[in-house]
Design a protein around this motif. Structure first.
Motif, short mmCIF file in Angstrom:
data_model
loop_
_atom_site.label_atom_id
_atom_site.label_comp_id
_atom_site.label_asym_id
_atom_site.label_seq_id
_atom_site.Cartn_x
_atom_site.Cartn_y
_atom_site.Cartn_z
N VAL A 106 0.83 -1.20 0.00
CA VAL A 106 0.00 0.00 0.00
C VAL A 106 0.87 1.25 0.00
CG1 VAL A 106 -1.68 1.34 1.32
CG2 VAL A 106 -1.89 -1.16 1.15
N GLY A 107 1.89 1.28 0.84
CA GLY A 107 2.73 2.47 0.96
C GLY A 107 3.64 2.39 2.16
N ALA A 108 4.08 3.55 2.62
CA ALA A 108 5.05 3.64 3.71
C ALA A 108 4.44 4.34 4.91
CB ALA A 108 6.29 4.40 3.25
N LEU A 109 4.58 3.73 6.08
CA LEU A 109 4.22 4.41 7.32
C LEU A 109 5.08 5.67 7.43
CD1 LEU A 109 2.48 3.83 9.94
CD2 LEU A 109 4.63 3.12 10.97
N SER A 110 4.46 6.84 7.63
CA SER A 110 5.25 8.07 7.53
C SER A 110 4.83 9.19 8.48
CB SER A 110 5.19 8.60 6.09
OG SER A 110 3.85 8.72 5.66
N TYR A 111 3.60 9.18 8.97
CA TYR A 111 3.12 10.26 9.82
C TYR A 111 2.47 9.69 11.08
CZ TYR A 111 4.03 13.49 6.01
OH TYR A 111 4.66 14.24 5.04
N SER A 112 2.42 10.53 12.12
CA SER A 112 1.80 10.12 13.37
C SER A 112 1.05 11.31 13.96
CB SER A 112 2.84 9.61 14.38
OG SER A 112 3.74 10.65 14.72
N VAL A 113 0.24 11.05 14.97
CA VAL A 113 -0.53 12.11 15.61
C VAL A 113 0.00 12.36 17.00
CG1 VAL A 113 -2.78 12.79 16.49
CG2 VAL A 113 -2.61 11.71 14.26
N GLY A 114 0.63 13.53 17.18
CA GLY A 114 0.97 14.08 18.49
C GLY A 114 1.55 13.14 19.52
N ASN A 115 1.42 13.56 20.78
CA ASN A 115 1.90 12.81 21.94
C ASN A 115 0.74 12.56 22.89
OD1 ASN A 115 4.57 13.16 20.95
ND2 ASN A 115 4.63 15.21 21.87
N PHE A 116 0.85 11.49 23.65
CA PHE A 116 -0.12 11.13 24.69
C PHE A 116 -1.52 10.89 24.13
CE2 PHE A 116 2.98 14.06 26.76
CZ PHE A 116 3.61 13.10 27.54
N THR A 117 -1.62 10.48 22.87
CA THR A 117 -2.93 10.16 22.31
C THR A 117 -3.39 8.81 22.86
OG1 THR A 117 -1.86 9.19 20.39
CG2 THR A 117 -2.60 11.47 20.20
N LYS A 118 -4.71 8.60 22.91
CA LYS A 118 -5.25 7.36 23.47
C LYS A 118 -5.19 6.19 22.50
CE LYS A 118 -8.29 9.51 26.89
NZ LYS A 118 -9.67 9.61 27.42
N GLU A 119 -4.95 6.47 21.22
CA GLU A 119 -4.75 5.39 20.27
C GLU A 119 -3.72 5.84 19.25
OE1 GLU A 119 -8.28 4.45 18.14
OE2 GLU A 119 -8.88 6.53 17.85
N THR A 125 2.08 7.10 3.36
CA THR A 125 2.34 7.69 2.05
C THR A 125 2.13 6.62 0.98
OG1 THR A 125 3.97 9.21 2.99
CG2 THR A 125 4.04 8.87 0.61
N PRO A 126 1.25 6.84 -0.01
CA PRO A 126 0.98 5.82 -1.02
C PRO A 126 2.23 5.46 -1.83
CG PRO A 126 -0.70 7.53 -1.07
CD PRO A 126 0.40 8.03 -0.18
N ILE A 127 2.44 4.18 -2.06
CA ILE A 127 3.61 3.74 -2.81
C ILE A 127 3.54 4.22 -4.25
CG2 ILE A 127 2.55 1.51 -3.38
CD1 ILE A 127 6.31 2.27 -2.78
N GLU A 128 2.33 4.38 -4.80
CA GLU A 128 2.22 4.89 -6.16
C GLU A 128 2.88 6.25 -6.29
OE1 GLU A 128 -1.72 4.97 -7.70
OE2 GLU A 128 -2.12 2.85 -7.30
N LYS A 129 2.74 7.11 -5.29
CA LYS A 129 3.34 8.43 -5.33
C LYS A 129 4.84 8.37 -5.04
CE LYS A 129 -0.51 10.31 -6.38
NZ LYS A 129 -0.72 10.83 -7.76
N MET A 130 5.25 7.43 -4.21
CA MET A 130 6.68 7.29 -3.93
C MET A 130 7.43 6.84 -5.18
SD MET A 130 6.72 5.61 -0.09
CE MET A 130 8.51 5.68 0.03
N LEU A 131 6.79 6.02 -6.02
CA LEU A 131 7.44 5.57 -7.25
C LEU A 131 7.56 6.70 -8.27
CD1 LEU A 131 5.75 2.08 -7.49
CD2 LEU A 131 8.19 2.51 -7.21
N GLU A 132 6.85 7.78 -8.06
CA GLU A 132 6.95 8.96 -8.91
C GLU A 132 7.81 10.03 -8.25
OE1 GLU A 132 2.93 10.15 -9.39
OE2 GLU A 132 2.35 8.35 -10.52
N LEU A 133 8.61 9.63 -7.30
CA LEU A 133 9.34 10.55 -6.43
C LEU A 133 10.17 11.57 -7.21
CD1 LEU A 133 11.19 9.71 -3.20
CD2 LEU A 133 12.56 10.55 -5.08
N GLU A 134 10.87 11.15 -8.27
CA GLU A 134 11.74 12.07 -9.00
C GLU A 134 10.97 13.20 -9.65
OE1 GLU A 134 11.76 8.83 -9.32
OE2 GLU A 134 13.79 8.00 -9.33
#
Length: 586
Positions: A106-119, A125-134
């Motif tokens: 599907v893609g790459a784990l790349s972002y997270s939400v803050g600190n002390f979140t309950k979940e 990031t979608p792999i389709e867009k990563m393959l178009e990186l250049e």
């Protein structure tokens, strides 16, 4: 559907992901089309939490945020659902971990939400867009963005990279919080000490395995660790977000091993050790980094020699990343670490730095600076000088000769701190053109020791009569108080020759100087100083075509004398001196 949707990607089968990596054959895995991603889909995040053994953490898709990463680049929102994933959270160092659904990438784990979140909420990031990186821009660093506010009320941001350090005492890491923050790392998660260097090579740079972008390598090592997302032949993609946002790039990459993943409600992070550099980072863009496994690029070679009384002399060799923004802070960091190797640094010791910066086809730039007891500590002050000069060279407004290498020699002297100027006693208060006068300068250090220095000041025969000011102190302090003409010359330089000449004339704080000056309305423009100009000349220069950048100079140097001291000098005193004319001489 993108042409990449039908491409067969080299990947490791999920069923075998828990077995030792080197025993796995390369299996083909398809891309999961972005158009088919919807809320409720369940998959796995493949990452290493300890050693070199990948594990699968369960993840559920919550939805797709259109254009969130950039125009035409959506972010897939998800959350960890299994017990271990919820315990570990989204940890620094997981950036780039491949996300699989039904055996497809599907893609790459790349972002997270803050600190002390309950979940543990995450962004993918979608792999389709990563393959178009250049074809995508370098973009601003994701940690400099305001982000978006999710349902939890926390900001969705790029997962920090896990920075590891080898060859640096743990208590020295906090002194460079600004450096870690420049890379998007909070002090709590940054610069965890690496536990040595592991025996790993290019074959370990496989999807789901740790990969480090190296910042310093050699006797000192600093690297930022994420995870490989995809590899085909010698080419790989990783991180899922920018590293330094440099666009077309160049720097070594290295396989890594995870010593341990520290779970924390504030900010979980991985502690890593590095293998041998095994490739080149080629692209650093909005949706991740690309690298070629193979030859390793050269950085900026730096060698540091440290002599301290009662301790063996040491010599350290390392290279730092040729990043215009970071080369200075990285060199200062490594210098500080090398000085600490000689022995435990004393708070009140005095350090003397003699440095040479070798340029391609040019004489080396030389620098001399001392640091005595005080705040900041002496090693921080000499490091700041090295960082300043390197930044000026790597961020020059015109093309300047390439910096080939840097040699730094640090000498520790008596632990008496800097000399402070107490008073200056000239042997006469009036003098005629062509004559000389002597000035005796009283100095004192932190322990109350006194020293008297004598300077002879010769008045030019063409000097005009009038009242002048004799300013006595370190050359650096005089320049700061009376106007940093060298810095103004550098900023207004229009050629490499003028720029380097101004940079080479930067002043030292180990030089005790007596400078005879008088008020004058001058201008610094195009790398040159015009110390005394009539008002009409000011108007003409300001109105000239091309919009010249101008700096005012307030003083004109009449005469002076100086001598080098064995330690830095602080303080500044002024004395009035009169240059007599012919009438007063009669």
């Amino acid at each position: 559907m993108s042409k990449w949707n039908t491409q067969r990607l080299l990947f490791f089968g999920l069923a075998l992901c828990l077995t030792p990596l080197l025993a796995l054959p390369a299996l083909a895995v398809e891309i999961y089309p972005l158009a088919e991603i919807r809320a409720g889909l369940e998959g796995e995040v493949i990452t290493v939490l300890e050693g070199r053994q990948p594990v699968a953490l369960k993840v559920e898709v919550l939805g797709v945020l259109e254009d969130w990463i950039g125009p035409g680049v959506p972010l897939i929102l998800g959350r960890f659902t299994d017990e271990r994933g919820r315990f570990e959270g989204v940890a620094a160092g997981m950036s780039g971990s491949p996300v699989m659904i039904d055996g497809r990438l599907v893609g790459a784990l790349s972002y997270s939400v803050g600190n002390f979140t309950k979940e543990p909420i995450c962004g993918i990031t979608p792999i389709e867009k990563m393959l178009e990186l250049e074809h995508l821009p370098a973009g601003e660093l994701p940690w400099r963005r305001e982000g978006v506010v999710a349902a939890t009320g926390s900001v969705l941001r790029a997962i920090p990279l896990a920075v590891g350090v080898r060859g640096v005492a743990g208590d020295g890491l906090g002194a460079f919080d600004d450096l870690w923050q420049e890379m998007g790392l909070s002090p709590a998660a940054a610069a965890q000490p690496a536990a040595g260097t592991a025996a790993m090579g290019a074959e370990d740079l496989q999807p789901g395995m740790p990969v480090s972008a190296m910042l310093i390598w050699g006797d000192k090592i600093v690297g930022a660790t994420g995870t490989v997302t995809w590899r085909e032949g010698s080419r790989l993609l990783a991180f899922g977000h920018p590293f330094l946002g440099r666009g077309r790039s160049g720097g070594p990459i290295s396989p890594a091993e995870i010593v341990w993943t520290v779970a924390s409600g504030f900010n979980s992070f991985k502690i890593s050790r590095y293998g041998t550099p095994a490739g080149t980072l080629t692209e650093d863009r909005l949706v991740g980094i690309a690298a070629e496994v193979g030859p390793v690029p050269r950085g900026l070679p730096i060698e540091v020699h440290v002599d301290r009384p009662g301790a063996p002399a040491i010599e350290r060799h390392f290279e730092v990343l040729r990043s215009p923004r970071l080369v200075g802070p990285l060199a200062a960091f490594a210098l500080r670490a090398a000085v600490a190797d000689a022995s435990a640094a004393e708070v009140d010791e005095t350090l003397q730095l003699e440095g040479k910066i070798f340029l391609d086809g040019r004489p080396p730039l030389e620098m001399a600076i001392g640091g005595g007891a005080g705040n900041p500590p002496p090693v921080a002050r000499i490091g700041a000088e090295v960082a300043r000069v390197l930044a000026a060279l790597f961020q020059a407004p015109m093309e300047v000769p390439r910096v080939e290498r840097v040699v730094l020699r640090v000498h520790a002297t008596e632990r008496d701190g800097a000399w402070k100027v107490i008073r200056a006693l000239p042997d006469r208060l009036s003098v005629r053109p062509g004559q000389s006068f002597a000035v005796r300068v009283e100095l004192s250090d932190a322990r109350g020791q006194r020293s008297w220095q004598k300077l002879e000041v010769a008045i030019p025969a063409e000097a005009l009569p009038g009242r002048c000011t004799l300013a006595v102190g370190a050359t650096r302090i005089l320049d700061g108080e009376l106007g940093a003409v060298a810095e103004a010359r550098r900023r207004t330089a229009r050629s490499a020759d003028a720029y380097l000449a101004a940079l080479a004339s930067f002043s030292s704080d180990t030089r005790l100087e007596a400078r005879l000056i008088r008020p004058a309305s001058g201008i610094v423009s195009r790398g040159r100083e015009y110390p005394a100009l009539p008002a009409t000349a000011h108007l003409l220069m300001r109105s000239s075509p091309g919009g010249n950048e101008l700096y005012h100079s307030r003083w004109r140097r009449v005469a002076g004398a100086w001598r080098e001291m064995e330690r830095s000098v602080t303080g500044l005193v002024r004395v009035s001196i009169t240059i007599e004319g012919e009438e007063s001489a009669e």
